[in-house]
Design an enzyme around this catalytic site. Structure first.
Site, mmCIF file in Angstrom:
data_model
loop_
_atom_site.group_PDB
_atom_site.id
_atom_site.type_symbol
_atom_site.label_atom_id
_atom_site.label_comp_id
_atom_site.label_asym_id
_atom_site.label_seq_id
_atom_site.Cartn_x
_atom_site.Cartn_y
_atom_site.Cartn_z
ATOM 1 N N ASP A 292 0.869 -1.158 0.000
ATOM 2 C CA ASP A 292 0.000 0.000 0.000
ATOM 3 C C ASP A 292 0.919 1.225 0.000
ATOM 4 O O ASP A 292 2.091 1.131 0.357
ATOM 5 C CB ASP A 292 -0.908 -0.007 1.233
ATOM 6 C CG ASP A 292 -1.826 1.191 1.250
ATOM 7 O OD1 ASP A 292 -2.496 1.445 0.235
ATOM 8 O OD2 ASP A 292 -1.853 1.896 2.278
ATOM 9 N N ASP B 217 0.178 5.093 1.087
ATOM 10 C CA ASP B 217 0.137 6.013 2.224
ATOM 11 C C ASP B 217 0.096 5.239 3.534
ATOM 12 O O ASP B 217 -0.777 4.418 3.754
ATOM 13 C CB ASP B 217 -1.083 6.929 2.107
ATOM 14 C CG ASP B 217 -1.129 7.655 0.777
ATOM 15 O OD1 ASP B 217 -0.078 8.165 0.342
ATOM 16 O OD2 ASP B 217 -2.210 7.701 0.157
#
Length: 179
Positions: free
Chosen positions: A9, A11
């Site tokens: 992922d 952020d």
């Protein structure tokens, strides 16, 4: 030949997320982009061991009109020029769009597997939110939950709970060494 990958992922895992009301948000500008500590060395070590490094990220602020696709693209260009990533796959939709690429659906991981020749069962998904972990599970990957203490529902199950990407990379490399 199929290769294993580490899906990441964006952020909260590779760059700093901005916390508002207990939930993470992406950088609001290119100047706000900050790579988290130890991310470059964690990625280098994984790459040396033969893992493809693929970012899979939901960026619904584009669909919501609170961010531009140009900003997201510029952040991704900076990440690709700074980190040794193989690819970045992005979902720009919001939940209402009912697409199959928005995590927790595994569409981004499946697309990456098809495009890059990735063996999903020998791959890992590293994320800081329930949606990330669930997408990894649905794709058949082993999963890491990076616990950032957000005020939101936790994943119901995961293979490993860690505090950072470097911690996850050490576990992956230790498992690779023991094969």
């Amino acid at each position: 030949m199929m290769r294993p990958a580490v899906f990441l992922d964006r952020d909260g895992v590779i760059n700093r997320a901005f916390i508002r009301d207990g939930t993470p948000h992406p950088p609001a500008s290119l100047q706000d982009l900050e790579i988290l500590p130890h991310v470059p060395e964690a990625l280098r070590a994984l790459k040396i061991r033969g893992y493809s490094l693929v970012v899979v990220t939901n960026q619904p602020d584009v669909a919501r009109g609170t961010s531009s696709q140009e900003l997201v693209d510029s952040i991704h260009e900076r990440l690709k020029s700074t980190l040794d990533l193989d690819a970045i796959f992005t979902c720009f939709h919001d939940d209402a769009d009912a697409c199959d690429c928005r995590k927790p659906k595994p569409g981004l991981l499946h697309r990456a597997a098809d495009d890059l020749g990735i063996d999903l069962p020998s791959s890992f998904m590293i994320g800081d939110r329930r949606r990330d972990v669930e997408a990894g599970k649905r794709a058949g990957c082993r999963t890491f939950f990076v616990d950032c203490s957000y005020r939101e529902r936790l994943p119901s199950s995961f293979d490993f709970r860690v505090g950072s990407l470097i911690e996850a990379s050490r576990i992956i490399l230790a498992q690779t060494d023991s094969r």
